[in-house]
Design a protein around this motif. Sequence first.
Motif, short mmCIF file in Angstrom:
data_model
loop_
_atom_site.label_atom_id
_atom_site.label_comp_id
_atom_site.label_asym_id
_atom_site.label_seq_id
_atom_site.Cartn_x
_atom_site.Cartn_y
_atom_site.Cartn_z
N ASP A 231 0.85 -1.19 0.00
CA ASP A 231 0.00 0.00 0.00
C ASP A 231 0.89 1.24 0.00
N GLU A 233 0.61 5.48 -0.10
CA GLU A 233 -0.17 6.72 -0.13
C GLU A 233 0.80 7.87 -0.39
N ASN A 275 -1.01 -1.07 -4.37
CA ASN A 275 -2.24 -0.30 -4.26
C ASN A 275 -1.82 1.15 -4.01
#
Length: 303
Positions: A231, A233, A275
């Motif tokens: 993940d 961000e 992701n």
Amino acid sequence: MEENIQKKSGFVTLIGRPNVGKSTLMNHLIGQKIAITSDKPQTTRNRIQTVYTDDRGQIIFLDTPGIHKAKNKLGQYMVNVAEHTLKEVDVILWLVEPATFIGAGERHIAEQLKNVKTPIILVINKIDTIKNQDEILTFIAAYKDVCDFAEIVPLSALKDKNTDLLTELIFKYLPYGPQFYDEDTVTDQPMRQIAAELIREKALRLLDDEIPHGIAVTIEKMKERKGGLIDIEASIVCERESHKGIIIGKGGSMLKRIGIEARKEIESMMDTQVNLQLWVKVRKEWRDSELYMKNYGYNQKEI
């Protein structure tokens, strides 16, 4: 130990005006994409270190920001990084485009090189754009007395022409000695930084000319789940509210395109599923703020 002494090892910097093909050449020489490329100036902002190893030894390439006249603190930081590197290396590669006219930008670089004792190899890049190859001799003649060059190599980084010859000449001028890195090391860049740079590259390529200069990318979170999915961000930082709207695009379309293209490349580099979530933040005049610059990875004290 005997074997190590016979090998060569050293540092090589690539310098030149912005957009002359330094990152493209470095990616070709090491055989893997590490440095981001685009047709916009100021693509490379930090000194990127990559490693090429073969049975002759090891070359550590430093791809520096283009040397140019600085317009703000970020620009000054980039020029300082590039000029500081000249004193630390074993070989300097100076990249120029094929031309007989030597402009102010090239003359400024020649001034920086006057007091340097390091061997300088002049690389005339982009020869694939020349229809009549005999013209190359006129470009060599125009440049040969600008500096005391150890070698002059015409090549095409894009078409991989004469790049093997360049590698051979670099090894000729490197000192003998042990390797600095394991032979499977390709870069000393942390994965977070590579991910941030790849996102910035996609933004540079997809956005209008005036916006990319004013963007930075920060990785807010990078975490691996069970099963290997990562993940990430990240925030794209821009200088104006109007820029924010353009980066997001109609109904989020531009941000989505940047995200899809960046995710594909990060996945292929990390060899796992990713992701990726992107946000856009506005930080007015961040390129003239030492605090923001430091937060985004451009620290004057680390030069």
